[in-house]
Design a protein around this motif. Sequence first.
Motif, short mmCIF file in Angstrom:
data_model
loop_
_atom_site.label_atom_id
_atom_site.label_comp_id
_atom_site.label_asym_id
_atom_site.label_seq_id
_atom_site.Cartn_x
_atom_site.Cartn_y
_atom_site.Cartn_z
N HIS A 71 0.71 -1.03 -0.04
CA HIS A 71 -0.05 -0.05 0.02
C HIS A 71 0.84 1.40 -0.07
O HIS A 71 1.76 1.28 0.78
CB HIS A 71 -0.79 0.06 1.30
CG HIS A 71 -1.84 1.07 1.21
ND1 HIS A 71 -1.52 2.24 2.01
CD2 HIS A 71 -3.08 1.37 0.74
CE1 HIS A 71 -2.65 2.98 2.00
NE2 HIS A 71 -3.60 2.43 1.08
N VAL A 72 0.48 2.20 -0.91
CA VAL A 72 1.23 3.40 -0.94
C VAL A 72 0.24 4.63 -0.83
O VAL A 72 -0.84 4.79 -1.25
CB VAL A 72 1.73 3.74 -2.28
CG1 VAL A 72 2.49 4.94 -2.52
CG2 VAL A 72 3.04 2.30 -2.36
N ASN A 73 0.79 5.54 0.12
CA ASN A 73 -0.16 6.98 0.24
C ASN A 73 0.37 7.85 -0.57
O ASN A 73 1.58 8.11 -0.45
CB ASN A 73 -0.12 7.34 1.75
CG ASN A 73 -0.98 6.36 2.79
OD1 ASN A 73 -1.91 6.67 3.04
ND2 ASN A 73 0.02 5.40 3.35
N GLN A 74 -0.43 8.60 -1.29
CA GLN A 74 0.05 9.65 -2.09
C GLN A 74 -0.90 10.97 -2.20
O GLN A 74 -2.03 10.81 -2.02
CB GLN A 74 0.10 9.21 -3.77
CG GLN A 74 1.86 8.75 -3.88
CD GLN A 74 2.70 9.95 -3.81
OE1 GLN A 74 2.26 11.00 -3.79
NE2 GLN A 74 3.80 9.63 -4.42
N VAL A 75 -0.32 12.12 -2.55
CA VAL A 75 -1.06 13.07 -2.65
C VAL A 75 -1.43 13.08 -4.39
O VAL A 75 -0.86 12.10 -4.98
CB VAL A 75 -0.11 14.52 -2.75
CG1 VAL A 75 -0.04 14.97 -1.29
CG2 VAL A 75 0.83 14.50 -3.49
#
Length: 247
Positions: A91-95
């Motif tokens: 899982h990756v969090n991004q703007v």
Amino acid sequence: MQLSPNYYNERVCLNVLANSIDNAKAIYEAAQTHVVVGILSKNYFDNEAAIADMKRYAAAIDNAISVGLGAGDPNQSTMVSEISAVLQPQHVNQVFTGVAASRALLGQKETIINGLVSPTGEVGLVNIATGSISSKLPAAIVPVETAIALLKDMGGSSIKYFPMSGLKHKDEFEYVAKCCAEHDFYLEPTGGIDLDNYEAILKIALDAGVKRIIPHIYSSIIDKATGATRISDVKQLLAITQKLVDK
């Protein structure tokens, strides 16, 4: 990329922070693997240090890690993309503006990448100007449906709806959930979620028919004295989740 046992099979996957590998292991066990453990890129001096440490977390919990920005900090966007390319996390969090770079550098479609959009105070509209430059300018307000389409264009998997401030934006969140369900998109409610409002927030997303929900529960379940996520709270979140999902 190694997948944790339940990550892609469950409708709800918790996302909580850990401040140590021992804390991460305890979280993973308490959540019965229905979790990705957030590790914030902002806590590291450089990519090399982040990669080395996050690899240890990944090895300890079946790669159930979520590479985080750090309070949605757009200045961490590039670092998140670069370290995720090496780590291949689940899982990756991004703007919003960082989604395409993360997907391209990952080189595969399995990792879930969210794109941060913010409430506007008006049902049906979200602000997508969450990047390092765009966040300093007037809001870019678009229909929720358009935001989802743009995220799909960039290879995104889900909307990270932040900051929700708990149930402050309930009507707006209900519309976002409806759109995610209709357009086969995942949803990640974030900001101000605690043990008191978690059930109501999750129920909105479930009732709307969202295919996969990844709620982020952070500061409200962290012990201020130790900085560790409270394992008893993780167990309580799991119990609430199972009660709603099993209905």
